[in-house]
Scaffold this motif. Structure first.
Motif, PDB file in Angstrom:
ATOM      1  N   SER A 158       0.826  -1.206   0.000  1.00 34.73           N
ATOM      2  CA  SER A 158       0.000   0.000   0.000  1.00 34.73           C
ATOM      3  C   SER A 158       0.865   1.262   0.000  1.00 34.73           C
ATOM      4  O   SER A 158       1.901   1.326   0.676  1.00 34.73           O
ATOM      5  CB  SER A 158      -0.901   0.005   1.240  1.00 34.73           C
ATOM      6  OG  SER A 158      -1.476   1.266   1.444  1.00 34.73           O
ATOM      7  N   ASN A 159       0.418   2.258  -0.756  1.00 36.52           N
ATOM      8  CA  ASN A 159       1.132   3.539  -0.770  1.00 36.52           C
ATOM      9  C   ASN A 159       1.158   4.177   0.618  1.00 36.52           C
ATOM     10  O   ASN A 159       2.117   4.860   0.974  1.00 36.52           O
ATOM     11  CB  ASN A 159       0.482   4.501  -1.765  1.00 36.52           C
ATOM     12  CG  ASN A 159       0.717   4.081  -3.200  1.00 36.52           C
ATOM     13  OD1 ASN A 159       1.707   3.413  -3.511  1.00 36.52           O
ATOM     14  ND2 ASN A 159      -0.181   4.454  -4.088  1.00 36.52           N
ATOM     15  N   TRP A 160       0.099   3.946   1.407  1.00 37.28           N
ATOM     16  CA  TRP A 160       0.059   4.477   2.768  1.00 37.28           C
ATOM     17  C   TRP A 160       1.179   3.878   3.615  1.00 37.28           C
ATOM     18  O   TRP A 160       1.758   4.559   4.470  1.00 37.28           O
ATOM     19  CB  TRP A 160      -1.288   4.198   3.423  1.00 37.28           C
ATOM     20  CG  TRP A 160      -2.433   5.004   2.884  1.00 37.28           C
ATOM     21  CD1 TRP A 160      -3.590   4.525   2.331  1.00 37.28           C
ATOM     22  CD2 TRP A 160      -2.539   6.430   2.841  1.00 37.28           C
ATOM     23  NE1 TRP A 160      -4.406   5.557   1.951  1.00 37.28           N
ATOM     24  CE2 TRP A 160      -3.795   6.747   2.255  1.00 37.28           C
ATOM     25  CE3 TRP A 160      -1.710   7.481   3.242  1.00 37.28           C
ATOM     26  CZ2 TRP A 160      -4.217   8.057   2.060  1.00 37.28           C
ATOM     27  CZ3 TRP A 160      -2.130   8.790   3.044  1.00 37.28           C
ATOM     28  CH2 TRP A 160      -3.372   9.073   2.462  1.00 37.28           C
ATOM     29  N   LEU A 161       1.490   2.602   3.387  1.00 39.64           N
ATOM     30  CA  LEU A 161       2.558   1.959   4.159  1.00 39.64           C
ATOM     31  C   LEU A 161       3.919   2.528   3.772  1.00 39.64           C
ATOM     32  O   LEU A 161       4.768   2.767   4.637  1.00 39.64           O
ATOM     33  CB  LEU A 161       2.536   0.447   3.940  1.00 39.64           C
ATOM     34  CG  LEU A 161       3.498  -0.364   4.816  1.00 39.64           C
ATOM     35  CD1 LEU A 161       3.227  -0.131   6.299  1.00 39.64           C
ATOM     36  CD2 LEU A 161       3.395  -1.855   4.497  1.00 39.64           C
ATOM     37  N   TYR A 162       4.119   2.758   2.472  1.00 37.14           N
ATOM     38  CA  TYR A 162       5.372   3.387   2.035  1.00 37.14           C
ATOM     39  C   TYR A 162       5.527   4.767   2.679  1.00 37.14           C
ATOM     40  O   TYR A 162       6.614   5.138   3.145  1.00 37.14           O
ATOM     41  CB  TYR A 162       5.406   3.530   0.514  1.00 37.14           C
ATOM     42  CG  TYR A 162       5.763   2.261  -0.223  1.00 37.14           C
ATOM     43  CD1 TYR A 162       6.934   1.562   0.075  1.00 37.14           C
ATOM     44  CD2 TYR A 162       4.950   1.771  -1.238  1.00 37.14           C
ATOM     45  CE1 TYR A 162       7.270   0.410  -0.600  1.00 37.14           C
ATOM     46  CE2 TYR A 162       5.275   0.605  -1.922  1.00 37.14           C
ATOM     47  CZ  TYR A 162       6.436  -0.070  -1.603  1.00 37.14           C
ATOM     48  OH  TYR A 162       6.772  -1.216  -2.276  1.00 37.14           O
TER      49      TYR A 162
END
Length: 293
Positions: A158-162
């Motif tokens: 997920s982009n949120w995790l990055y």
């Protein structure tokens, strides 16, 4: 002698490489044998390559390290290991890292390992003296670990995790520079400290901390995250993360034993604070319970 070589490898810093398992854990597929073995090989590969980077950096900095009250005890700076032997050992580790990576060969994983190596060599050979560039390279190392772990098992992250990892890494890097500056403000052991005002480091490290907590909360509630791991309970880990970051912040703000011995290095702070370590264990247990039970 064996102890000196283990110290040279900075084995305790392998904790950072656990980020390689992030994609596997959060996907809910940690116990799939094939993917776990791929992740384990990738972890071994990255550990050896990261040790090569540490050795090269220690060779380059050996004269400055001898002026540092803590770093003077490093094997090369203290002359416990000669430069020649250190170079030979780094070659052996590099070949071992390449061999492990071949076992899970993927063109993207090889490129990420190469990128990590190039960025860190650039750091050792001068970029660590450039303000903002130095901490950006440290942050890139954390992001590469997560990306590498996702690539070797064929999963998306997920982009949120990055964004969470990026903000957290900036927070750790700025906090480390802040403590180094407060303890060693002469700039003799780290030239770049002369460019960083303490107020700049204070303001921006806490900006990154706030962003990290927001990004993590958004990741835990994101629809794509729920679809990936099949549950909606990750949001209950958000308070634990908040408490962990509060405890970590208190450690690096106070005149604390862990910080005195490590200049605010995140791994050293974690390993010297039993309460913080315990909170991290609680987070891991709750996370696994939410994902797998």
């Amino acid at each position: 002698m064996l102890k000196s070589y283990m110290k040279l490898m900075r084995i305790h810093h392998y904790i950072k490489n656990l980020l390689i398992f992030a994609a596997l854990v959060f996907s809910g597929q940690f116990f799939q044998r094939g993917k776990f073995l791929s992740g384990l090989l990738g972890f071994c590969s990255f550990c050896m390559i990261s040790s090569v980077v540490y050795i090269i950096n220690d060779i380059r900095d050996r004269e400055k390290d001898r002026l540092h009250p803590i770093k003077c005890q490093r094997p090369i700076a203290s002359r416990a290991i000669s430069v020649k032997n250190a170079i030979l050992f780094s070659v052996i580790l590099f070949l071992g890292g390449v061999a492990c990576n071949i076992g899970i060969y993927h063109i993207s994983s090889s490129l990420l390992i190469l990128l990590y190596l190039v960025l860190n060599l650039a750091y050792s050979f001068g970029c660590k003296n450039l303000p903002i560039v130095d901490i950006s390279i440290l942050v890139a190392g954390f992001l590469i670990r997560v990306m590498y772990g996702a690539v070797i098992i064929g999963l998306n992250v997920s982009n949120w995790l990055y964004l969470t990892v990026m903000a957290a890494a900036f927070y750790f890097a700025l906090g480390k520079r802040r403590n180094e500056l407060k303890k060693l403000d002469d700039g003799k052991t780290r030239k770049v400290l002369k460019a960083y005002p303490v107020t700049f480091l204070d303001k921006n490290m806490y900006m990154c901390l706030a962003l990290m907590n927001v990004f993590y909360a958004l990741w835990s509630m994101d629809k794509s995250t729920m679809l990936t791991n099949g549950n909606k309970y990750l949001v209950f880990t958000v308070p634990i993360v908040l408490v962990i970051t509060l405890k970590y912040s208190m450690d690096i703000e106070n005149v604390y034993e862990a910080c005195q011995s490590s200049d605010g290095d995140p791994v050293e702070v974690l390993l010297h604070d039993k309460m913080l370590l315990g909170l991290c264990v609680v987070y891991i247990v709750v996370m696994f319970a939410a994902l797998y039970l």
